[in-house]
Design a protein around this motif. Structure first.
Motif, PDB file in Angstrom:
ATOM      1  N   ALA A   1       0.847  -1.197   0.000  1.00  0.00           N
ATOM      2  CA  ALA A   1       0.000   0.000   0.000  1.00  0.00           C
ATOM      3  C   ALA A   1       0.879   1.242   0.000  1.00  0.00           C
ATOM      4  O   ALA A   1       0.619   2.206  -0.733  1.00  0.00           O
ATOM      5  N   PHE A   2       1.928   1.207   0.805  1.00  0.00           N
ATOM      6  CA  PHE A   2       2.841   2.356   0.845  1.00  0.00           C
ATOM      7  C   PHE A   2       3.618   2.479  -0.465  1.00  0.00           C
ATOM      8  O   PHE A   2       3.704   3.559  -1.050  1.00  0.00           O
ATOM      9  N   LEU A   3       4.149   1.343  -0.916  1.00  0.00           N
ATOM     10  CA  LEU A   3       4.969   1.380  -2.144  1.00  0.00           C
ATOM     11  C   LEU A   3       4.164   1.878  -3.335  1.00  0.00           C
ATOM     12  O   LEU A   3       4.677   2.594  -4.192  1.00  0.00           O
ATOM     13  N   SER A   4       2.896   1.485  -3.393  1.00  0.00           N
ATOM     14  CA  SER A   4       2.117   1.862  -4.575  1.00  0.00           C
ATOM     15  C   SER A   4       1.722   3.345  -4.571  1.00  0.00           C
ATOM     16  O   SER A   4       1.194   3.828  -5.556  1.00  0.00           O
ATOM     17  N   THR A   5       1.990   4.044  -3.460  1.00  0.00           N
ATOM     18  CA  THR A   5       1.781   5.498  -3.499  1.00  0.00           C
ATOM     19  C   THR A   5       3.055   6.212  -3.987  1.00  0.00           C
ATOM     20  O   THR A   5       3.038   7.397  -4.237  1.00  0.00           O
ATOM     21  N   LEU A   6       4.135   5.460  -4.096  1.00  0.00           N
ATOM     22  CA  LEU A   6       5.386   6.013  -4.642  1.00  0.00           C
ATOM     23  C   LEU A   6       5.373   5.792  -6.162  1.00  0.00           C
ATOM     24  O   LEU A   6       4.472   5.135  -6.683  1.00  0.00           O
ATOM     25  N   PRO A   7       6.342   6.326  -6.869  1.00  0.00           N
ATOM     26  CA  PRO A   7       6.354   6.139  -8.329  1.00  0.00           C
ATOM     27  C   PRO A   7       6.623   4.692  -8.763  1.00  0.00           C
ATOM     28  O   PRO A   7       7.687   4.358  -9.283  1.00  0.00           O
ATOM     29  N   THR A   8       5.686   3.835  -8.457  1.00  0.00           N
ATOM     30  CA  THR A   8       5.752   2.433  -8.876  1.00  0.00           C
ATOM     31  C   THR A   8       4.348   2.022  -9.310  1.00  0.00           C
ATOM     32  O   THR A   8       3.397   2.756  -9.096  1.00  0.00           O
ATOM     33  N   THR A   9       4.247   0.841  -9.876  1.00  0.00           N
ATOM     34  CA  THR A   9       2.917   0.316 -10.188  1.00  0.00           C
ATOM     35  C   THR A   9       2.746  -1.008  -9.432  1.00  0.00           C
ATOM     36  O   THR A   9       3.738  -1.618  -9.007  1.00  0.00           O
ATOM     37  N   ARG A  10       1.507  -1.423  -9.307  1.00  0.00           N
ATOM     38  CA  ARG A  10       1.258  -2.704  -8.634  1.00  0.00           C
ATOM     39  C   ARG A  10       1.950  -3.840  -9.382  1.00  0.00           C
ATOM     40  O   ARG A  10       2.467  -4.774  -8.785  1.00  0.00           O
TER      41      ARG A  10
END
Lengths: 302, 213
Positions: free
Chosen positions: B82-91
């Protein structure tokens, strides 16, 4: 016309058969500071989570910076700063490691500004995130969100649990972002004095519906609280529509009216009141009035 | 690609203990295999029986489904994705990094075992009349089996609690171990395992991409 940085079209969300959001339509133009208000459980966080693609909607569409939330690319996300309610950072990481990760993933990172924030907040890089206080976690989350110089900053109750000094620091930072041209902020908060200080447009959610969506100044103009003293007794019916709240005692009546205009004023004057005084209303007063049941008066009106 | 590498590095660092355990177990198995090979008489097949016995298969099945399940379960409870997907990444990138990590974890165990088995086979039993690709075929099946367990672990970890995770691993053991015994290390087992991996990955991918984080 400014581009809509945030756009929500007929958003509906059900949780376990319960309707949490019921046909929300919302547009936040570029450069706007939008304060989204609502009582606990009114759906503010759900809207933000759907906007960021963390939660699927039941129906409807949401768009950030022109792209659909479900398929936000890494490039678009690189332009968005997000401070989550409860500051859900990776709790078992050391602060330094979390910072390194965020920096590595970001497309633009303002080291100077970030270091300035870390020094201002006195954040220890060698401690684990879970060992930080709520206030420190909030500061870290905010610093990470601000370091990427976001075009859109989404803040979900960011000052929850912060003391007065830190809250003031936070607001100053938010104002710092606002001063940069074209930056947009969407934020939820229960501290309405904060919202009143920085927001220029307000949305109020009530029972899953957006009952208010207008500029703050307009909201203040449109919602009036009047103390009317009648010569004999309070009339049974004022024949005024859109009364949000009404209290009577003896010859005195205090009414809160939505969409105040000259016609409504003329109707009041037909009762030849002894006095009609406007009572000042803060955003908090308006919020309390507007979140009472049976308020569906101001949404979508300009 | 850069984002994927950063996420992969993060996954490896986060599950460094899993990697260490995998390396430790592999080293132990190699030592056992070498000592068994040099103790046996020429012409016997101690490498085959020592390294690829049923207990080892069970260990690999439980181990890799545990790694996959634990990885996804920890991710879900700690809200890491959840945190990572708010950064410039995709699921998609977040999940791809997990899957690649799984492949690497399996390779770390399988490749040294394969090399050891191949070397021992040639040195200790040079006169054994078998076709040249036997050891490779055996390890290909073992690789697919381990990866299938890891993929199922990811799926179980995403959807359920620890109790179901444990039960799922046990159930998988009872399905896969007899499969290997009955079908042997041939192409039939390979096909079944590839289908199994495909189904698990598609289901995990769809769940991860569409549910709330």
């Amino acid at each position: 016309m400014a581009q809509n940085v945030v756009e929500i079209v007929n958003l509906v969300k059900y949780y376990d058969g319960r309707c949490v959001l019921d046909g929300i339509d919302l547009k936040v133009p570029q450069g706007c500071i939008y304060g989204l208000l609502g009582r606990n459980g009114s759906g503010k966080t759900t809207i933000i989570r759907i906007l960021l693609g963390l939660e699927p909607p039941t129906r409807g569409g949401t768009f950030l910076l022109g792209a659909g939330s479900a398929g936000l690319s890494a490039k678009i996300k690189g332009r968005i700063g997000y401070v989550a309610e409860g500051h859900n950072l990776i709790q078992n990481y050391k602060v330094g490691r979390l910072v390194t990760l965020c920096k590595a993933l970001s497309h633009r990172w303002n080291d100077e500004f970030f270091n300035h924030l870390i020094e201002t907040f006195r954040l220890p890089l060698d401690r684990k995130v879970k060992q930080l206080s709520i206030g420190m976690r909030a500061q870290l989350n905010l610093a990470l969100a601000m370091a990427i110089d976001p075009e859109l900053l989404i803040l979900d109750d960011p000052t929850l649990g912060l003391d007065t000094v830190v809250r003031r620091q936070f607001l100053e930072l938010a104002i710092d972002v606002i001063q940069k041209q074209g930056r947009t902020i969407l934020f939820c908060s229960h501290i309405l004095s904060d919202v009143e200080r920085i927001a220029d447009r307000i949305g109020i959610l009530l029972a899953g519906k957006l009952v208010v969506d207008c500029p703050l100044e307009e909201l203040k103009k449109r919602v009036r609280k009047l103390q009317v003293i009648f010569p004999d007794s309070v009339p049974d019916n004022l024949y005024i529509t859109e009364i949000i709240n009404q209290q009577s005692q003896g010859r005195e009546m205090v009414i809160t009216v939505a969409n105040w205009n000259k016609q409504k004023q003329a109707i009041i004057e037909t009762f030849k009141p002894s006095s009609c005084t406007e009572l000042p209303m803060s955003l908090e007063d308006i919020f309390i009035e507007c979140t009472k049941p049976s308020v569906e008066l101001l949404a979508g009106q300009e | 690609m850069r984002t994927l590498l950063i996420l992969l590095k993060r996954e490896i660092e986060d599950h460094f203990v899993d990697f260490l355990v995998a390396v430790g177990v592999t080293a132990l198995l190699i030592i056992l295999a070498v000592s068994a090979a040099y103790r046996g008489e020429e012409g016997e097949i101690p490498v085959y029986s020592g390294v690829l016995s049923l207990p080892l298969i069970v260990l690999l099945i439980v181990g890799f489904s545990g790694i996959g399940g634990n990885q996804m379960y920890a991710d879900r409870t700690r809200k890491t994705s959840a945190f990572l997907s708010t950064l410039p990444t995709t699921r998609g990138q977040i999940l791809a990094a997990k899957i690649i990590m799984g492949v690497l974890a399996v390779l770390i165990v399988i490749v040294p075992l394969y090399v050891t088995a191949e070397v021992l086979w040639r040195r200790v039993m040079p006169a054994m009349p078998v076709h040249s690709g036997l050891v490779f075929n055996v390890f290909a099946v073992v690789f697919l089996m381990c990866f299938a367990c890891y993929c199922l672990g990811l799926l179980i970890g995403r959807t359920s609690n620890r109790a179901i995770l444990t039960l799922g691993s046990i159930l998988l053991t009872f399905v896969l171990a007899p499969l290997i015994v009955v079908k042997g290390f041939g192409y039939q087992a390979n096909i079944i395992l590839v289908l199994f991996i495909g189904a698990s990955l598609v289901r995990t991918w769809r769940k991860f991409m569409s549910t709330s984080l």
